[in-house]
Write a protein that holds these residues in place. Structure first.
Motif, short mmCIF file in Angstrom:
data_model
loop_
_atom_site.label_atom_id
_atom_site.label_comp_id
_atom_site.label_asym_id
_atom_site.label_seq_id
_atom_site.Cartn_x
_atom_site.Cartn_y
_atom_site.Cartn_z
N GLY A 174 -12.67 47.67 -36.89
CA GLY A 174 -13.18 48.90 -37.50
C GLY A 174 -14.69 48.94 -37.66
O GLY A 174 -15.33 49.93 -37.29
N PRO A 175 -15.32 47.88 -38.21
CA PRO A 175 -16.78 47.91 -38.35
C PRO A 175 -17.51 47.99 -37.01
O PRO A 175 -18.51 48.71 -36.88
CB PRO A 175 -17.09 46.60 -39.08
CG PRO A 175 -15.84 46.31 -39.86
CD PRO A 175 -14.73 46.76 -38.94
N ALA A 176 -17.02 47.28 -36.00
CA ALA A 176 -17.64 47.36 -34.67
C ALA A 176 -17.47 48.77 -34.10
O ALA A 176 -18.40 49.33 -33.49
CB ALA A 176 -17.03 46.33 -33.73
N LEU A 186 -20.66 51.24 -33.00
CA LEU A 186 -20.82 51.84 -31.67
C LEU A 186 -20.79 53.36 -31.76
O LEU A 186 -21.57 54.05 -31.10
CB LEU A 186 -19.75 51.33 -30.70
CG LEU A 186 -19.83 51.88 -29.28
CD1 LEU A 186 -21.20 51.64 -28.64
CD2 LEU A 186 -18.72 51.28 -28.42
N THR A 187 -19.91 53.89 -32.57
CA THR A 187 -19.83 55.35 -32.75
C THR A 187 -21.16 55.89 -33.24
O THR A 187 -21.71 56.84 -32.66
CB THR A 187 -18.71 55.72 -33.75
OG1 THR A 187 -17.46 55.26 -33.24
CG2 THR A 187 -18.65 57.22 -33.98
N LEU A 188 -21.70 55.29 -34.29
CA LEU A 188 -22.96 55.78 -34.86
C LEU A 188 -24.11 55.62 -33.87
O LEU A 188 -24.99 56.48 -33.78
CB LEU A 188 -23.27 55.07 -36.17
CG LEU A 188 -22.31 55.39 -37.32
CD1 LEU A 188 -22.69 54.58 -38.56
CD2 LEU A 188 -22.26 56.88 -37.63
N VAL A 204 -14.95 56.27 -28.77
CA VAL A 204 -15.06 54.88 -29.20
C VAL A 204 -13.71 54.35 -29.68
O VAL A 204 -13.37 53.19 -29.44
CB VAL A 204 -16.17 54.72 -30.25
CG1 VAL A 204 -16.23 53.30 -30.77
CG2 VAL A 204 -17.52 55.13 -29.65
N HIS A 205 -12.92 55.19 -30.30
CA HIS A 205 -11.59 54.73 -30.74
C HIS A 205 -10.72 54.39 -29.53
O HIS A 205 -10.05 53.33 -29.52
CB HIS A 205 -10.92 55.80 -31.60
CG HIS A 205 -9.61 55.36 -32.15
ND1 HIS A 205 -9.50 54.40 -33.13
CD2 HIS A 205 -8.35 55.71 -31.82
CE1 HIS A 205 -8.22 54.19 -33.40
NE2 HIS A 205 -7.50 54.96 -32.62
N GLN A 252 -26.20 58.87 -32.33
CA GLN A 252 -27.66 58.95 -32.44
C GLN A 252 -28.30 59.04 -31.06
O GLN A 252 -29.18 59.87 -30.83
CB GLN A 252 -28.20 57.74 -33.19
CG GLN A 252 -29.72 57.72 -33.27
CD GLN A 252 -30.24 56.60 -34.12
OE1 GLN A 252 -29.79 56.42 -35.25
NE2 GLN A 252 -31.18 55.82 -33.59
N TYR A 253 -27.86 58.20 -30.14
CA TYR A 253 -28.44 58.17 -28.80
C TYR A 253 -28.37 59.55 -28.14
O TYR A 253 -29.30 59.98 -27.47
CB TYR A 253 -27.73 57.13 -27.93
CG TYR A 253 -28.31 57.08 -26.54
CD1 TYR A 253 -29.41 56.28 -26.25
CD2 TYR A 253 -27.77 57.85 -25.51
CE1 TYR A 253 -29.97 56.26 -24.98
CE2 TYR A 253 -28.33 57.84 -24.24
CZ TYR A 253 -29.42 57.04 -23.99
OH TYR A 253 -29.97 57.04 -22.73
#
Length: 134
Positions: A51-53, A57-59, A28-29, A63-64
């Motif tokens: 950063g928040p976006a 997406l990372t989280l 994601v980075h 989870q997915y």
């Protein structure tokens, strides 16, 4: 016959197989490095700081793919189409998103079968976010 009793082997999730949190954070980075300078995609992120976006997406991806459920614990059901509805996501945005995600996936150096599985999902997800013809 030396049979292994059912339930004695634990299968690893895709999340674990590809390296866990570190892999998804790197993916994601790398993706958001491309988005940051993209004239089509960057305006879709109203926050000045990406950063928040990036964290959301990372989280979500963690989870997915079988990691901790932190995304849902913090934000509830993903509702991806609903969350993207305020933005006009057309074919050009779809293509730009996939261009940056392709570069990010390539930067991970995953095993071919993992790369293919991840990429197939990302292509599907990108297509499902398109909400306008123009």
């Amino acid at each position: 016959m030396n049979e292994i009793p059912r339930g004695t082997l634990q299968e690893q999730t895709f999340y674990e197989q590809v390296g866990g949190e570190e892999t998804f954070r790197r993916l994601v980075h790398l993706f958001y490095q491309g988005v940051a300078d993209d004239p089509l995609l960057r305006p879709m992120y109203p926050e000045e700081d990406l950063g928040p976006a990036e964290e959301r997406l990372t989280l979500f991806l963690i989870q997915y793919w079988g990691g901790p459920r932190t995304y849902s614990d913090n934000r509830g059901h993903p509702r991806l189409r609903m969350r993207h509805a305020p933005f006009a996501v057309d074919r050009a945005a779809h293509d730009a998103w996939l261009k940056h995600m392709r570069a990010a996936v390539d930067g991970l150096g995953l095993a071919p079968e993992h790369e293919r599985q991840l990429w197939d999902y990302l292509v599907y997800a990108a297509a499902s976010m398109v909400n306008t013809a123009e």
